[in-house]
Scaffold this motif. Structure first.
Motif, PDB file in Angstrom:
ATOM      1  N   GLY A  92       2.311  10.393  -1.136  1.00  0.00           N
ATOM      2  CA  GLY A  92       3.275   9.613  -1.938  1.00  0.00           C
ATOM      3  C   GLY A  92       3.630   8.382  -1.222  1.00  0.00           C
ATOM      4  O   GLY A  92       3.672   7.288  -1.616  1.00  0.00           O
ATOM      5  N   ILE A  93       3.957   8.590   0.177  1.00  0.00           N
ATOM      6  CA  ILE A  93       4.432   7.251   0.866  1.00  0.00           C
ATOM      7  C   ILE A  93       3.385   6.323   1.251  1.00  0.00           C
ATOM      8  O   ILE A  93       3.679   5.155   0.882  1.00  0.00           O
ATOM      9  N   VAL A  94       2.242   7.004   1.406  1.00  0.00           N
ATOM     10  CA  VAL A  94       0.992   6.046   1.721  1.00  0.00           C
ATOM     11  C   VAL A  94       0.847   5.216   0.181  1.00  0.00           C
ATOM     12  O   VAL A  94       0.550   4.109   0.347  1.00  0.00           O
ATOM     13  N   ALA A  95       0.789   5.737  -0.907  1.00  0.00           N
ATOM     14  CA  ALA A  95       0.196   5.440  -2.223  1.00  0.00           C
ATOM     15  C   ALA A  95       1.548   4.177  -2.425  1.00  0.00           C
ATOM     16  O   ALA A  95       1.314   3.090  -2.760  1.00  0.00           O
ATOM     17  N   ILE A  96       2.828   4.376  -2.123  1.00  0.00           N
ATOM     18  CA  ILE A  96       3.821   3.377  -2.284  1.00  0.00           C
ATOM     19  C   ILE A  96       3.721   2.291  -1.669  1.00  0.00           C
ATOM     20  O   ILE A  96       3.702   1.356  -1.999  1.00  0.00           O
ATOM     21  N   LEU A  97       3.498   2.567  -0.255  1.00  0.00           N
ATOM     22  CA  LEU A  97       3.332   1.355   0.746  1.00  0.00           C
ATOM     23  C   LEU A  97       2.067   0.677   0.304  1.00  0.00           C
ATOM     24  O   LEU A  97       2.300  -0.560   0.244  1.00  0.00           O
ATOM     25  N   LEU A  98       0.871   1.175   0.122  1.00  0.00           N
ATOM     26  CA  LEU A  98      -0.258   0.342  -0.267  1.00  0.00           C
ATOM     27  C   LEU A  98      -0.283  -0.347  -1.397  1.00  0.00           C
ATOM     28  O   LEU A  98      -0.465  -1.398  -1.380  1.00  0.00           O
ATOM     29  N   PHE A  99       0.286   0.116  -2.559  1.00  0.00           N
ATOM     30  CA  PHE A  99       0.194  -0.345  -3.773  1.00  0.00           C
ATOM     31  C   PHE A  99       1.517  -1.585  -3.929  1.00  0.00           C
ATOM     32  O   PHE A  99       1.209  -2.589  -4.725  1.00  0.00           O
ATOM     33  N   SER A 100       2.492  -1.451  -3.095  1.00  0.00           N
ATOM     34  CA  SER A 100       3.714  -2.271  -3.088  1.00  0.00           C
ATOM     35  C   SER A 100       2.944  -3.750  -2.290  1.00  0.00           C
ATOM     36  O   SER A 100       3.266  -4.628  -2.810  1.00  0.00           O
ATOM     37  N   LEU A 101       2.439  -3.283  -1.348  1.00  0.00           N
ATOM     38  CA  LEU A 101       1.826  -4.393  -0.344  1.00  0.00           C
ATOM     39  C   LEU A 101       0.794  -5.055  -1.333  1.00  0.00           C
ATOM     40  O   LEU A 101       0.817  -6.411  -1.081  1.00  0.00           O
ATOM     41  N   PHE A 102       0.085  -4.499  -1.979  1.00  0.00           N
ATOM     42  CA  PHE A 102      -1.090  -5.219  -2.678  1.00  0.00           C
ATOM     43  C   PHE A 102      -0.265  -5.969  -3.948  1.00  0.00           C
ATOM     44  O   PHE A 102      -0.687  -7.027  -3.987  1.00  0.00           O
ATOM     45  N   LEU A 103       0.753  -5.503  -4.436  1.00  0.00           N
ATOM     46  CA  LEU A 103       1.442  -6.567  -5.626  1.00  0.00           C
ATOM     47  C   LEU A 103       2.182  -7.562  -4.808  1.00  0.00           C
ATOM     48  O   LEU A 103       2.117  -8.563  -5.421  1.00  0.00           O
ATOM     49  N   LEU A 104       2.804  -7.396  -3.673  1.00  0.00           N
ATOM     50  CA  LEU A 104       3.406  -8.426  -2.822  1.00  0.00           C
ATOM     51  C   LEU A 104       2.196  -9.602  -2.644  1.00  0.00           C
ATOM     52  O   LEU A 104       2.527 -10.857  -2.757  1.00  0.00           O
TER      53      LEU A 104
END
Length: 61
Positions: A39-51
Motif C-alpha cells: 500500500g505504501i509503495v502504491a501510494i508513493l509510486l502513483f502520487s509521484l507519477f501524478l506530480l
C-alpha cells in the motif's frame, strides 16, 4: 481529467485501502506487513507519477 489520471487516483485510494484493511483475527493476519508495504509503495509510486505529469503540464510539454 483524462481517464488515465483517474486510474492513477484510484490506485492511490487502493493503496490507502490496503494500509487500512483490518486483518487481525483472520487467517490473513500474517500477511498484514506485506499489504502495508504494498500500500505504501502504491501510494508513493502513483502520487509521484501524478506530480510528474502535473509538472510537465505546467511546463507545457
Amino acid at each position: 481529467m483524462d481517464r488515465f489520471e483517474v486510474l492513477m487516483v484510484a490506485c492511490i485510494l487502493a493503496g490507502f485501502a490496503l494500509i487500512r484493511v483490518p486483518l487481525e483475527g483472520t487467517f490473513l493476519e500474517s500477511v498484514e506487513p506485506v499489504t502495508t508495504v504494498i500500500g505504501i509503495v502504491a501510494i508513493l509510486l502513483f502520487s509521484l507519477f501524478l506530480l510528474y505529469k502535473g509538472v510537465r503540464a505546467m511546463l507545457g510539454k
